[in-house]
Design an enzyme around this catalytic site. Structure first.
Site, PDB file in Angstrom:
ATOM      1  N   LYS A  22      21.921  99.740  38.044  1.00  0.00           N
ATOM      2  CA  LYS A  22      20.789 100.587  38.455  1.00  0.00           C
ATOM      3  C   LYS A  22      20.554 100.462  39.957  1.00  0.00           C
ATOM      4  CE  LYS A  22      16.464  98.900  37.946  1.00  0.00           C
ATOM      5  NZ  LYS A  22      15.620  98.868  39.154  1.00  0.00           N
ATOM      6  N   ASN A  23      20.579  99.231  40.464  1.00  0.00           N
ATOM      7  CA  ASN A  23      20.189  99.016  41.855  1.00  0.00           C
ATOM      8  C   ASN A  23      21.286  99.336  42.861  1.00  0.00           C
ATOM      9  OD1 ASN A  23      17.705  98.390  40.938  1.00  0.00           O
ATOM     10  ND2 ASN A  23      17.869  96.183  41.244  1.00  0.00           N
ATOM     11  N   ARG A  93       9.168 103.259  43.432  1.00  0.00           N
ATOM     12  CA  ARG A  93       9.171 102.986  44.863  1.00  0.00           C
ATOM     13  C   ARG A  93      10.565 103.111  45.450  1.00  0.00           C
ATOM     14  NH1 ARG A  93      10.045  98.734  47.085  1.00  0.00           N
ATOM     15  NH2 ARG A  93       8.346  98.862  48.563  1.00  0.00           N
ATOM     16  N   CYS A 117       3.571  97.341  43.357  1.00  0.00           N
ATOM     17  CA  CYS A 117       3.721  97.410  41.901  1.00  0.00           C
ATOM     18  C   CYS A 117       3.209  96.078  41.358  1.00  0.00           C
ATOM     19  CB  CYS A 117       5.184  97.647  41.538  1.00  0.00           C
ATOM     20  SG  CYS A 117       6.196  96.231  41.885  1.00  0.00           S
ATOM     21  N   ARG A 122       4.741  94.890  48.193  1.00  0.00           N
ATOM     22  CA  ARG A 122       5.995  95.564  48.541  1.00  0.00           C
ATOM     23  C   ARG A 122       5.861  96.485  49.761  1.00  0.00           C
ATOM     24  NH1 ARG A 122       9.100  96.317  43.194  1.00  0.00           N
ATOM     25  NH2 ARG A 122      10.899  96.323  44.545  1.00  0.00           N
ATOM     26  N   PRO A 123       5.541  95.904  50.893  1.00  0.00           N
ATOM     27  CA  PRO A 123       5.380  96.700  52.125  1.00  0.00           C
ATOM     28  C   PRO A 123       6.704  97.311  52.585  1.00  0.00           C
ATOM     29  CG  PRO A 123       5.336  94.365  52.614  1.00  0.00           C
ATOM     30  CD  PRO A 123       5.345  94.476  51.131  1.00  0.00           C
ATOM     31  N   ILE A 124       6.635  98.208  53.566  1.00  0.00           N
ATOM     32  CA  ILE A 124       7.869  98.834  54.086  1.00  0.00           C
ATOM     33  C   ILE A 124       7.973  98.663  55.610  1.00  0.00           C
ATOM     34  CG2 ILE A 124       8.119 100.573  52.254  1.00  0.00           C
ATOM     35  CD1 ILE A 124       6.711 102.580  54.203  1.00  0.00           C
ATOM     36  N   ASP A 125       7.307  97.650  56.141  1.00  0.00           N
ATOM     37  CA  ASP A 125       7.307  97.448  57.599  1.00  0.00           C
ATOM     38  C   ASP A 125       8.703  97.236  58.168  1.00  0.00           C
ATOM     39  OD1 ASP A 125       6.903  95.069  55.968  1.00  0.00           O
ATOM     40  OD2 ASP A 125       7.020  93.959  57.841  1.00  0.00           O
ATOM     41  N   ASP A 306      15.521  88.823  40.138  1.00  0.00           N
ATOM     42  CA  ASP A 306      15.503  89.718  38.964  1.00  0.00           C
ATOM     43  C   ASP A 306      15.951  89.014  37.690  1.00  0.00           C
ATOM     44  OD1 ASP A 306      16.487  92.783  40.684  1.00  0.00           O
ATOM     45  OD2 ASP A 306      14.640  91.614  40.645  1.00  0.00           O
ATOM     46  N   ARG A 398      13.246 101.575  32.053  1.00  0.00           N
ATOM     47  CA  ARG A 398      13.517 101.933  33.458  1.00  0.00           C
ATOM     48  C   ARG A 398      14.862 101.339  33.893  1.00  0.00           C
ATOM     49  NH1 ARG A 398       9.034 100.257  37.466  1.00  0.00           N
ATOM     50  NH2 ARG A 398      10.700 101.053  38.777  1.00  0.00           N
TER      51      ARG A 398
HETATM   52  C1  EPZ Z   1      15.253  95.476  45.558  1.00  0.00           C
HETATM   53  O1  EPZ Z   1      13.888  95.766  45.795  1.00  0.00           O
HETATM   54  C2  EPZ Z   1      15.471  95.676  44.063  1.00  0.00           C
HETATM   55  N1  EPZ Z   1      15.183  97.061  43.713  1.00  0.00           N
HETATM   56  C3  EPZ Z   1      14.545  94.747  43.270  1.00  0.00           C
HETATM   57  O2  EPZ Z   1      14.843  94.921  41.887  1.00  0.00           O
HETATM   58  C4  EPZ Z   1      14.854  93.306  43.665  1.00  0.00           C
HETATM   59  O3  EPZ Z   1      13.968  92.445  42.981  1.00  0.00           O
HETATM   60  C5  EPZ Z   1      14.687  93.145  45.183  1.00  0.00           C
HETATM   61  O4  EPZ Z   1      15.543  94.088  45.871  1.00  0.00           O
HETATM   62  C6  EPZ Z   1      15.059  91.745  45.658  1.00  0.00           C
HETATM   63  O5  EPZ Z   1      16.373  91.448  45.307  1.00  0.00           O
HETATM   64  C7  EPZ Z   1      16.134  98.003  43.932  1.00  0.00           C
HETATM   65  O6  EPZ Z   1      17.200  97.720  44.449  1.00  0.00           O
HETATM   66  C8  EPZ Z   1      15.798  99.395  43.491  1.00  0.00           C
HETATM   67  P1  EPZ Z   1      13.236  93.733  49.190  1.00  0.00           P
HETATM   68  P2  EPZ Z   1      13.353  95.899  47.337  1.00  0.00           P
HETATM   69  O7  EPZ Z   1      12.976  94.794  50.176  1.00  0.00           O
HETATM   70  O8  EPZ Z   1      14.409  96.550  48.157  1.00  0.00           O
HETATM   71  C9  EPZ Z   1       9.411  91.987  51.304  1.00  0.00           C
HETATM   72  C10 EPZ Z   1      14.423  95.379  39.629  1.00  0.00           C
HETATM   73  O9  EPZ Z   1      13.884  94.665  38.776  1.00  0.00           O
HETATM   74  N2  EPZ Z   1       9.520  93.167  52.176  1.00  0.00           N
HETATM   75  O10 EPZ Z   1      14.474  92.884  49.314  1.00  0.00           O
HETATM   76  O11 EPZ Z   1      12.020  96.491  47.310  1.00  0.00           O
HETATM   77  C11 EPZ Z   1       8.968  92.380  49.893  1.00  0.00           C
HETATM   78  O12 EPZ Z   1       7.566  92.468  49.839  1.00  0.00           O
HETATM   79  C12 EPZ Z   1      13.831  95.456  41.033  1.00  0.00           C
HETATM   80  O13 EPZ Z   1      15.485  96.032  39.444  1.00  0.00           O
HETATM   81  C13 EPZ Z   1       8.677  93.258  53.294  1.00  0.00           C
HETATM   82  O14 EPZ Z   1       7.858  92.374  53.550  1.00  0.00           O
HETATM   83  O15 EPZ Z   1      13.257  94.356  47.719  1.00  0.00           O
HETATM   84  C14 EPZ Z   1       9.499  91.268  49.047  1.00  0.00           C
HETATM   85  O16 EPZ Z   1       8.593  90.180  49.084  1.00  0.00           O
HETATM   86  C15 EPZ Z   1      12.511  94.719  41.120  1.00  0.00           C
HETATM   87  N3  EPZ Z   1       8.771  94.359  54.093  1.00  0.00           N
HETATM   88  C16 EPZ Z   1      10.792  90.865  49.761  1.00  0.00           C
HETATM   89  O17 EPZ Z   1      10.711  91.414  51.084  1.00  0.00           O
HETATM   90  C17 EPZ Z   1       9.673  95.361  53.845  1.00  0.00           C
HETATM   91  O18 EPZ Z   1       9.727  96.333  54.631  1.00  0.00           O
HETATM   92  C18 EPZ Z   1      12.045  91.420  49.089  1.00  0.00           C
HETATM   93  O19 EPZ Z   1      11.935  92.809  49.091  1.00  0.00           O
HETATM   94  C19 EPZ Z   1      10.516  95.243  52.723  1.00  0.00           C
HETATM   95  C20 EPZ Z   1      10.431  94.139  51.903  1.00  0.00           C
END
Ligand code: EPZ
Length: 416
Positions: A22-23, A93, A117, A122-125, A306, A398
């Site tokens: 999926k990811n 998201r 969620c 889950r910020p996007i900074d 995960d 999902r």
């Molecule tokens: C991906 O989410 C996966 N989703 C998640 O899987 C997975 O848990 C995660 O990576 C970590 O491995 C998909 O690929 C669709 P991150 P993502 O950006 O990209 C912080 C599942 O169950 N962060 O690596 O959102 C964030 O808050 C899902 O399949 C910022 O601070 O994960 C988190 O604490 C759940 N600012 C950490 O980084 C940002 O701009 C990891 O987030 C982005 C992230």
């Protein structure tokens, strides 16, 4: 609301086939915004989240349809619309992955802020700082992120944290930039490597995916791919490995890549599980006497967040006391109260969970709060005494294709 009723106690035996990841599929679908012409994806499972992404592509003017046997056909010939609909981004998201491709392809993207969620804000900074480095003008108003740039240019950007989504979004945006982009301290997950391989097959020039530094030489256009097979889903594979361990089973998993789950395999072997592999097969068996271990979630190749809830269920019925540190998300212990209701002995202290193994769990009605927590409820039901009913299957659907059917194929007693 759909429920799954599980009668615990069966030892899983036999062979099960994992689906595509999926990811990996979600960012690959988003990348199709940038590919001209037709693309065919195989090993592409029908999942709730995938369906949302297909609807997202359709809303942008791209024809995207799920054929039978895990194939997806994409036709990208018309002018792309560059506004992503609110309901789809808030529904999932990961829809925010279209931001980078839209910006690169059209010079403009208007995408709703993805909400948080249940597992975190889950910020996007990190995404936005990277887009700024690539020359985008960013405007956030009325809950939308607006990205605009006459010309995306290659740049240097070092991430404060190896965010998976930000790595994927920025790598995609840089494919059509002018000049070279260098991203440091990026995520190294296998799904990023798969996305890079997909983009390179479409004509991109990406090096270093899977390492902490990615270099992207911008090109003028990307072309559709006649056929591309998505990598196996390492989290689904890991879930089956834990299912075999927790039921003292003996199973073979097909359509796997052992390297992607080697860290998990190491932990399971430390607990006393026997694991072998050959080609795309992984063999897992357990005699039921498993020892407690400690683990900490970390970016790949560390222990995947995960798989944290699934492993906690297993540790809940092992001998001894285990400690888990969840280092990636700030609120990924919602499965704990549900496990405790089934008789687990788990205490939480901020990022830490202390799990004291118990001899048995008892079947109960349990609710699932997020995708991986729902998988941990199913695993608990497989080993609990009596009947368990898992409520809230929309989360499970999902990310898991036909999980009940696959487990029934291994001998589990499940009704839905
Ligand atoms: C991906 O989410 C996966 N989703 C998640 O899987 C997975 O848990 C995660 O990576 C970590 O491995 C998909 O690929 C669709 P991150 P993502 O950006 O990209 C912080 C599942 O169950 N962060 O690596 O959102 C964030 O808050 C899902 O399949 C910022 O601070 O994960 C988190 O604490 C759940 N600012 C950490 O980084 C940002 O701009 C990891 O987030 C982005 C992230």
């Amino acid at each position: 609301m759909a429920t799954m009723e599980i009668v615990g106690g069966t030892q899983l035996k036999g062979t099960v086939r994992a689906s595509g990841a999926k990811n990996a599929l979600l960012p690959i679908l988003a990348a199709c915004v940038m590919l001209d012409g037709e693309t065919n994806l195989t090993n592409a499972p029908y999942l709730g989240d995938v369906n949302i992404m297909l609807r997202m592509l359709s809303s942008l003017g791209i024809r995207a349809e799920h054929l039978s046997n895990d194939c997806i056909h994409i036709v990208n010939q018309k002018k792309i619309r560059h506004i992503a609909p609110y309901d789809l981004v808030t529904a999932m998201r990961a829809s925010f992955f279209v931001a980078g491709p839209l910006l690169a392809k059209t010079g403009f993207a208007k995408v709703p802020m993805p909400g948080g969620c249940s597992i975190g804000t889950r910020p996007i900074d990190i995404h936005l700082k990277g887009f700024e480095a690539l020359g985008a003008e960013i405007n956030i108003e009325h809950g939308f992120v607006q990205l605009k740039s006459k010309e995306i240019r290659g740049a240097y950007y070092k991430m404060p944290f190896p965010s998976v989504g930000a790595t994927e979004n920025l790598m995609m945006a840089a494919c059509l930039a002018r000049g070279e982009a260098v991203f440091e301290n990026v995520a190294c997950e296998p799904e990023i490597v798969d996305l890079a391989n997909f983009l390179n097959a479409a004509g991109a020039k990406i090096e270093g995916a899977g390492t902490p530094t990615i270099r992207v030489q911008g090109v003028r256009s990307l072309q559709g791919i006649s056929s591309y097979s998505v990598i196996p889903d390492r989290i689904e594979v890991g879930t089956f490995m834990v299912a075999a361990a927790i039921t003292s089973g003996d199973i073979t998993i097909e359509n796997t890549c052992f390297d992607h789950v080697s860290f998990l395999a190491e932990k399971l072997e430390l607990m006393g599980v026997t694991i072998d592999h050959s080609g795309d097969l992984i063999f897992v068996r357990s005699n039921g006497t498993l020892k407690a271990i400690d683990l900490e979630t970390a970016p790949y190749p560390g222990f995947p967040t995960d798989m944290q809830s699934q492993m906690m269920t297993l540790l809940a019925v092992c001998e001894g006391t285990s400690k888990i540190k969840e280092s990636i998300f700030e609120n990924r212990y919602m499965h704990v109260p549900e496990l405790v209701r089934m008789g687990a002995d788990i205490k939480l202290d901020k990022q830490y969970a202390f799990i004291k193994g118990v001899s048995k769990l008892s079947g109960a009605d349990v609710r699932s709060t997020d995708l991986r927590a729902s998988a941990s409820m199913v695993l608990a039901g497989l080993v609990a005494e009596g009947r368990s009913k898992v409520h809230g299957l929309k989360h499970l659907r999902r990310g898991y294709h036909n999980l009940a059917e696959k487990l029934i194929g291994l001998g589990a007693e499940i009704y839905q």
